[in-house]
Design an enzyme around this catalytic site. Structure first.
Site, PDB file in Angstrom:
ATOM      1  N   SER A   1       0.802  -1.223   0.000  1.00  0.00           N
ATOM      2  CA  SER A   1       0.000   0.000   0.000  1.00  0.00           C
ATOM      3  C   SER A   1       0.836   1.275   0.000  1.00  0.00           C
ATOM      4  CB  SER A   1      -0.960   0.014   1.193  1.00  0.00           C
ATOM      5  OG  SER A   1      -0.264   0.293   2.384  1.00  0.00           O
TER       6      SER A   1
ATOM      7  N   LYS B   1       1.149   3.818   7.209  1.00  0.00           N
ATOM      8  CA  LYS B   1       0.484   4.795   6.343  1.00  0.00           C
ATOM      9  C   LYS B   1       1.087   6.180   6.591  1.00  0.00           C
ATOM     10  CE  LYS B   1      -2.758   2.052   4.604  1.00  0.00           C
ATOM     11  NZ  LYS B   1      -1.991   0.837   4.890  1.00  0.00           N
TER      12      LYS B   1
END
Lengths: 419, 149
Positions: free
Chosen positions: B70, B107
Site C-alpha cells: 500500500s 500509512k
C-alpha cells in the site's frame, strides 16, 4: 532528594508494547520453563490469579477468564529495561539500577526545580519513547522514595503516577499510611515481631527508641529507621554489585531418574555458576546441590534434599566446581525417584585477588589459564566449549510454550507491519 | 558523542548527549619498528557507522518489517526493513507505524479537525478515516526504510 522509578507490571507492559491489543486485558507471565506465574497485570491480579501459582494448576482458570499467558522472554525484557535505564540516566548522572524494572535516582542540586513537574517529564519521556508506563516516588531519602512510589501507584487517579513527599507533614502522613510489613527492607520475620509489640505502621517504627531498634534489628534496622525519619542514610549503590550468591536451578521438562542424566545436568549448572563467578571476578567457598521431585504429584511422597559442601579453597574453576557438585549429587541421589527440579548454588564469595590458598591442598594453577581460554572461546563462538562431564550431543531446551518474539534483539523476529 | 533533543521551549532547545555505542577509534598497530612509520597514522578517522547515522535515538528506536504494497508509490515495498522512532511526534505527512483496531499498519498521516486520515501510497487502496470510535495509536514514526536488492 531521591527518586524511585518503578516500571508498572514490567513484564506484562513489555508484552503489550509489541501487542497493543492486550492493553487493558489480563496478562500473566511464567517463570523459566513455564513453571509458575511470576508476573501479572493488574487485570489478572483482580481476577484472583495468585503470585507464584504453579502453571498447570491454573491453566483452566486462565482459559476460563481470558488471561493471556506468556513464557518469560528475558531477551525482550532485558533490552527494554536497558532502554528505560538509559532514558532515566538523562535526568541525573547518579543512578542506581536496583532491579530489572526499578532504579533509584539521586537528584542533587535541584533546589530550584519543581520535582513533581520533573518527575512527570521523566514519566512521559519513558512512556513515549519505549511504551513502558512507570510510577515515580520522590522524597528526601531512599526509604521514603519507596514509600512515595507506593502511594503514587496506589492512588494513581490522584497522583498520575508521580508523588513527591517533602514536608514534615507529608512525610508523617505517608508513614502513618504505610503498613510495617510493606516497608522496604523489613522482612516477614521482623514485621511479625514488630506487630507483636504494636508497631503496625512505618510511623510507629520511627517512634521506637534507637537502642531498641539497634538491639532487635542491628545496625541495618537502625539505618533504615534514620532513612525513614528523613535523614539520608542509605546512599546510592552505583555500578554492578557483586552478587553474594549465585544459583542455577531448573525444572525439567519431564522428569529425570537416571544418575548419569542428573550428573550431566548438575555439571552443566555448576559450569553455569562458574562462568557467572568468573564474570564478576569472584571465587566461591561453598557449593550447594539440591534435588526434588514433583511436589504436586499426590501419588508419591515429597522428596526434597540438599547438601552444602564447603570447598577446600575458594575456586572459580568449572572443573573443580563440577566435580564437587557431582560428588554432592551422588550423596543425594536415590534410585527410583522421578526428579523434577535440581540446582546448584554457590556462596561464600570472595574477590579472586583475595583468594586464600590452602597450605596443603592447592588449586590446580593450570585451571586459571584454562578457564580464561574457555571463557574467551565461548564468548566468541557461543558456548562451544564444555567441560567433560557435560553432554555434547544433547541440547536441553527450556519449556517455553507461550513465548512471544524477541522483537528488539533478533532481526528475524521484529514486528511485521502490514501496508 | 551525539546529541538527542529532549525538550523544546520557545526560546531554547535542550539536548542530551549520548555517549554509549558506536564504533571506537581504530587501533593503529604501528608499534615500534625499524622502518618508516605509517604516513596514514596522523590521518586516522573513525569508520562510517550506520548505527550512528540511522539510529538518532537508540533508546526509542525499533525495527519493523513491511508486509504489503500500500506504500509502494513512495518507494516502500513488501519486505523492506523500517527504522521506527517512537520519540518523534506524529505530524502531517509523516509516515507512521499505526495500530488500528488490533493490527499494525503503515500509512502516511494527515491530521484533520476532529479526525485523522491514514493515507496509502497506492491508488488501489483507500484512505482510512480514524475517529474516536477506533482503537488507535500512532506507535512510532518511520525515519528510514532499508531495502535489499
Amino acid at each position: 532528594m531521591f527518586a524511585l522509578v518503578d516500571c508498572n507490571n514490567f513484564y506484562a507492559s513489555c508484552e503489550r508494547v509489541f501487542n497493543p491489543a492486550l492493553e487493558g486485558k489480563p496478562i500473566a507471565v511464567l517463570s523459566n520453563n513455564d513453571g509458575c506465574f511470576i508476573a501479572r497485570s493488574n487485570e489478572a491480579k483482580a481476577l484472583g490469579l495468585p503470585m507464584g501459582a504453579p502453571a498447570f494448576k491454573y491453566e483452566a482458570f486462565c482459559k476460563a477468564n481470558g488471561i493471556k499467558v506468556f513464557s518469560s522472554n528475558y531477551p525482550l525484557y532485558g533490552d527494554m529495561s536497558a532502554r528505560v535505564m538509559q532514558i532515566l540516566s538523562q535526568f541525573t548522572p547518579e543512578i542506581e539500577i536496583y532491579s530489572i524494572d526499578e532504579a533509584f535516582l539521586l537528584l542533587k542540586g535541584f533546589d530550584y526545580v519543581d520535582l513533581a513537574t520533573y518527575g512527570k517529564e521523566m514519566q512521559q519521556r519513558v512512556e513515549k519513547w519505549t511504551g513502558i508506563p512507570v510510577s515515580i516516588g520522590i522524597a528526601p531519602t531512599k526509604a521514603l522514595a519507596k514509600v512515595a512510589n507506593k502511594i503514587a501507584k496506589k492512588f494513581k487517579e490522584r497522583t498520575g503516577g508521580v508523588h513527591v513527599i517533602e514536608t514534615a507533614e507529608s512525610i508523617t502522613k505517608a508513614l502513618k499510611w504505610t503498613q510495617i510489613a510493606d516497608v522496604w527492607g523489613i522482612g516477614r520475620q521482623h514485621a511479625r515481631r514488630l506487630e507483636a509489640v504494636q508497631v503496625n505502621t512505618a510511623y510507629d517504627f520511627i517512634k521506637l527508641p534507637e537502642d531498641w531498634v539497634r538491639k532487635q534489628m542491628a545496625v541495618v534496622g537502625l539505618r533504615l529507621q534514620q532513612d525513614l525519619k528523613g535523614i539520608p542514610t542509605l546512599g546510592l549503590e552505583e555500578g554492578q554489585k557483586s552478587k553474594k550468591g549465585i544459583a542455577t536451578t531448573r525444572s525439567f521438562e519431564g522428569t529425570l531418574n537416571s544418575l548419569p542424566d542428573l550428573e550431566e545436568r548438575i555439571a552443566t549448572f555448576a559450569n553455569h555458576c562458574a562462568q557467572k563467578l568468573r564474570a564478576q571476578k569472584s571465587a566461591a567457598n561453598v557449593l550447594m546441590v539440591f534435588v526434588r521431585n514433583n511436589p504436586f504429584d499426590p501419588k508419591v511422597p515429597r522428596i526434597s534434599k540438599h547438601i552444602a559442601i564447603p570447598l577446600a579453597y575458594p575456586t572459580d574453576s568449572s572443573i573443580t566446581l563440577g566435580q564437587v557438585a557431582i560428588k554432592g549429587l551422588r550423596a543425594l541421589y536415590e534410585a527410583g525417584v522421578d526428579y523434577k527440579k535440581a540446582g546448584v548454588m554457590i556462596s561464600g564469595l570472595v574477590p579472586v585477588n583475595g583468594k586464600q590458598l590452602d597450605l596443603f591442598q592447592r588449586e590446580q594453577p593450570k585451571h586459571d589459564a584454562l578457564m580464561a581460554v574457555m571463557d574467551k572461546m565461548n564468548k566468541r563462538y557461543g558456548n562451544a566449549l564444555k567441560v567433560g562431564n557435560q553432554d555434547l550431543q544433547r541440547t536441553w531446551k527450556m519449556k517455553q510454550e507461550h513465548l512471544s518474539k524477541r522483537y528488539t534483539t533478533s532481526l528475524s523476529e521484529i514486528i511485521t507491519v502490514s501496508s | 558523542m551525539r546529541l538527542v533533543k529532549t525538550k523544546d521551549t520557545p526560546s531554547l532547545s535542550f539536548y542530551t548527549p549520548l555517549t554509549e555505542g558506536g564504533l571506537k577509534q581504530p587501533i593503529i598497530e604501528g608499534g615500534i619498528s625499524a622502518g618508516f612509520p605509517s604516513p596514514a597514522e596522523d590521518f586516522t578517522e573513525v569508520s562510517i557507522d550506520l548505527n550512528l547515522e540511522l539510529l538518532k535515538n537508540p533508546s526509542s528506536t525499533f525495527f519493523c518489517r513491511v508486509s504489503g504494497d500500500s506504500m509502494q508509490d513512495i518507494g516502500i515495498a513488501d519486505g523492506d526493513l523500517l527504522i521506527v522512532d517512537k520519540s518523534l511526534e506524529p505530524k502531517d505527512d509523516k509516515i507512521a507505524v499505526c495500530f488500528i483496531d488490533g493490527e499494525f499498519t503503515l500509512k502516511k498521516i494527515k491530521l484533520d479537525k476532529d479526525c485523522c486520515w491514514l493515507i496509502p501510497a497506492n491508488k488501489n487502496y483507500k484512505p482510512i478515516k480514524v475517529t474516536s470510535e477506533n482503537e488507535f495509536i500512532v506507535w512510532g514514526v518511520v525515519t528510514y526504510a532499508i531495502k535489499s536488492y
